[in-house]
Design a protein around this motif. Structure first.
Motif, PDB file in Angstrom:
ATOM      1  N   SER A   1       0.915  -1.293   0.117  1.00  0.00           N
ATOM      2  CA  SER A   1       0.076  -0.080  -0.007  1.00  0.00           C
ATOM      3  C   SER A   1       0.846   1.308  -0.053  1.00  0.00           C
ATOM      4  O   SER A   1       0.226   2.329  -0.226  1.00  0.00           O
ATOM      5  CB  SER A   1      -0.856  -0.027   1.301  1.00  0.00           C
ATOM      6  OG  SER A   1      -0.275   0.216   2.325  1.00  0.00           O
ATOM      7  N   LYS A   2       2.035   1.185   0.089  1.00  0.00           N
ATOM      8  CA  LYS A   2       2.849   2.358   0.174  1.00  0.00           C
ATOM      9  C   LYS A   2       3.576   2.725  -1.245  1.00  0.00           C
ATOM     10  O   LYS A   2       3.311   2.069  -1.980  1.00  0.00           O
ATOM     11  CB  LYS A   2       4.104   1.871   1.066  1.00  0.00           C
ATOM     12  CG  LYS A   2       4.076   1.309   2.536  1.00  0.00           C
ATOM     13  CD  LYS A   2       3.251   2.116   3.248  1.00  0.00           C
ATOM     14  CE  LYS A   2       2.801   1.184   4.607  1.00  0.00           C
ATOM     15  NZ  LYS A   2       1.977   1.917   5.495  1.00  0.00           N
ATOM     16  N   SER A   3       4.265   3.874  -1.310  1.00  0.00           N
ATOM     17  CA  SER A   3       4.694   4.425  -2.458  1.00  0.00           C
ATOM     18  C   SER A   3       5.808   3.175  -3.202  1.00  0.00           C
ATOM     19  O   SER A   3       6.724   3.127  -2.459  1.00  0.00           O
ATOM     20  CB  SER A   3       5.408   5.748  -2.583  1.00  0.00           C
ATOM     21  OG  SER A   3       6.155   6.059  -3.418  1.00  0.00           O
TER      22      SER A   3
ATOM     23  N   ILE B   1       3.262  13.933   1.861  1.00  0.00           N
ATOM     24  CA  ILE B   1       3.437  14.969   2.916  1.00  0.00           C
ATOM     25  C   ILE B   1       2.237  15.717   2.875  1.00  0.00           C
ATOM     26  O   ILE B   1       1.536  16.027   3.992  1.00  0.00           O
ATOM     27  CB  ILE B   1       4.450  15.623   2.547  1.00  0.00           C
ATOM     28  CG1 ILE B   1       5.891  14.791   3.137  1.00  0.00           C
ATOM     29  CG2 ILE B   1       4.582  17.059   3.576  1.00  0.00           C
ATOM     30  CD1 ILE B   1       7.173  15.370   2.943  1.00  0.00           C
ATOM     31  N   GLY B   2       1.805  16.169   1.662  1.00  0.00           N
ATOM     32  CA  GLY B   2       0.564  16.826   1.450  1.00  0.00           C
ATOM     33  C   GLY B   2      -0.713  16.153   1.921  1.00  0.00           C
ATOM     34  O   GLY B   2      -1.500  16.691   2.559  1.00  0.00           O
TER      35      GLY B   2
ATOM     36  N   ARG C   1      -5.940  13.298   4.305  1.00  0.00           N
ATOM     37  CA  ARG C   1      -6.318  12.332   3.292  1.00  0.00           C
ATOM     38  C   ARG C   1      -5.591  11.327   2.717  1.00  0.00           C
ATOM     39  O   ARG C   1      -4.401  11.086   3.450  1.00  0.00           O
ATOM     40  CB  ARG C   1      -6.699  13.373   2.190  1.00  0.00           C
ATOM     41  CG  ARG C   1      -5.511  13.881   1.452  1.00  0.00           C
ATOM     42  CD  ARG C   1      -5.801  14.694   0.151  1.00  0.00           C
ATOM     43  NE  ARG C   1      -4.706  15.175  -0.481  1.00  0.00           N
ATOM     44  CZ  ARG C   1      -3.854  14.827  -1.238  1.00  0.00           C
ATOM     45  NH1 ARG C   1      -3.746  13.531  -1.475  1.00  0.00           N
ATOM     46  NH2 ARG C   1      -2.851  15.441  -1.552  1.00  0.00           N
ATOM     47  N   GLU C   2      -5.987  10.251   2.136  1.00  0.00           N
ATOM     48  CA  GLU C   2      -5.294   9.170   1.665  1.00  0.00           C
ATOM     49  C   GLU C   2      -4.419   9.629   0.410  1.00  0.00           C
ATOM     50  O   GLU C   2      -4.835  10.317  -0.396  1.00  0.00           O
ATOM     51  CB  GLU C   2      -6.145   7.997   1.326  1.00  0.00           C
ATOM     52  CG  GLU C   2      -6.692   7.417   2.417  1.00  0.00           C
ATOM     53  CD  GLU C   2      -5.848   6.892   3.394  1.00  0.00           C
ATOM     54  OE1 GLU C   2      -4.811   5.972   2.746  1.00  0.00           O
ATOM     55  OE2 GLU C   2      -5.944   6.833   4.647  1.00  0.00           O
ATOM     56  N   PRO C   3      -3.121   9.440   0.580  1.00  0.00           N
ATOM     57  CA  PRO C   3      -2.182   9.704  -0.561  1.00  0.00           C
ATOM     58  C   PRO C   3      -2.595   8.846  -1.779  1.00  0.00           C
ATOM     59  O   PRO C   3      -3.025   7.922  -1.757  1.00  0.00           O
ATOM     60  CB  PRO C   3      -0.745   9.379  -0.111  1.00  0.00           C
ATOM     61  CG  PRO C   3      -1.067   8.370   0.766  1.00  0.00           C
ATOM     62  CD  PRO C   3      -2.353   8.819   1.405  1.00  0.00           C
TER      63      PRO C   3
END
Length: 273
Positions: free
Chosen positions: A214-216, A259-260, A266-268
């Protein structure tokens, strides 16, 4: 000749089954009872790992197995048969060890995290395979050993992965005594991350894999490479290297997005860029 080569390749590929779901590719060693790391098995496993490198649908790789043995290590019958070669087997032994070293390094240098799911015995190069994976989860039925010393063949190549995962004293205990250790001892030694029941093994591994998936993918790839590179450096060199890694990582689109998203609660949305 071409048909013979194609047939041999087909047989080798059957030694490693595949299952893919939700970003997780499971590679299954399926040549019981020993799941020995023969030339064909190592070729098949490395081929599957190589194909997964550029497959964007694959975020995490799991190495699992059929039967009660994860892997008993090199195929000693295959190796012994080559003692009848003109050179006494030297060329074949060298080929076997070189391929094994390539396979283990392919796991360490793979851009995707690799998890071992162990529900049985892992010995010699099989134990090396577990140690080479980034993470390992074992059931209470798992057992581990580097027993080469018992047959006059010190586990020198398994020692490389083992000594980079557990303390020197624990590594030397396993290498010098050649005795089997249970899953709980492997957990204490640091060879595995978790020990669960047989019934919980697949569920635990899948949950762990999906969390990572689920990570980048860019961040995971960057971090895994940096982890292994800095581990071999002096302290000052490691800090100099990783600060540059972090700056480049900060410049990536996924870091800006992550980071945003954190600030905005919110979910990235990862793009792997």
């Amino acid at each position: 000749m071409a048909e013979t080569i194609a047939h041999a390749r087909g047989e080798a590929l059957e030694l490693v089954g595949t299952r893919q779901e939700e970003g997780v590719l499971t590679l299954i060693l399926q040549n019981p009872p020993a799941n020995a790391l023969s030339i064909a098995m190592m070729d098949a496993l490395k081929d599957a790992l190589d194909r997964a490198r550029d497959d964007h649908a694959v975020r995490v790789i799991v190495i699992a197995h059929e039967g009660t043995v994860f892997s008993a290590g090199h195929d000693l019958k295959e190796m012994t048969a080559h003692r009848r070669d003109a050179d006494g087997g030297r060329a074949f032994f060298a080929r076997t060890m070189a391929l094994c070293a390539d396979l283990m390094q392919a796991i360490v240098h793979h851009p995707k995290p690799v998890i071992a799911a162990v529900d049985g015995v892992a010995t010699a190069a099989g134990c090396q395979l577990v140690a080479s994976c980034d993470l390992a989860v074992a059931s209470g039925h798992a057992r581990f050993a580097t027993p080469g010393v018992n047959i006059g063949l010190f586990c020198s190549t398994p020692m490389v992965a083992l000594s980079r995962n557990i303390s020197r004293k624990h590594a030397m205990e396993m290498l010098l005594a050649g005795e089997m250790i249970d899953a709980e001892t492997a957990l204490v030694f640091g060879l595995v991350n978790r020990v669960v029941t047989r019934e919980e093994l697949n569920r635990t591994v899948v949950k762990m894999a999906r969390v990572i998936a689920s990570k980048s993918p860019l961040t995971i790839r960057t971090g895994k490479e940096a982890f292994y590179r800095q581990a071999e450096m002096r302290l000052a060199d490691a800090y100099e290297y990783t600060q540059h890694v972090m700056v480049e990582n900060m410049m990536a689109r996924d870091a800006e997005e992550g980071i945003g998203a954190f600030i905005e609660k919110r979910e990235p949305e990862w793009r792997g860029e």
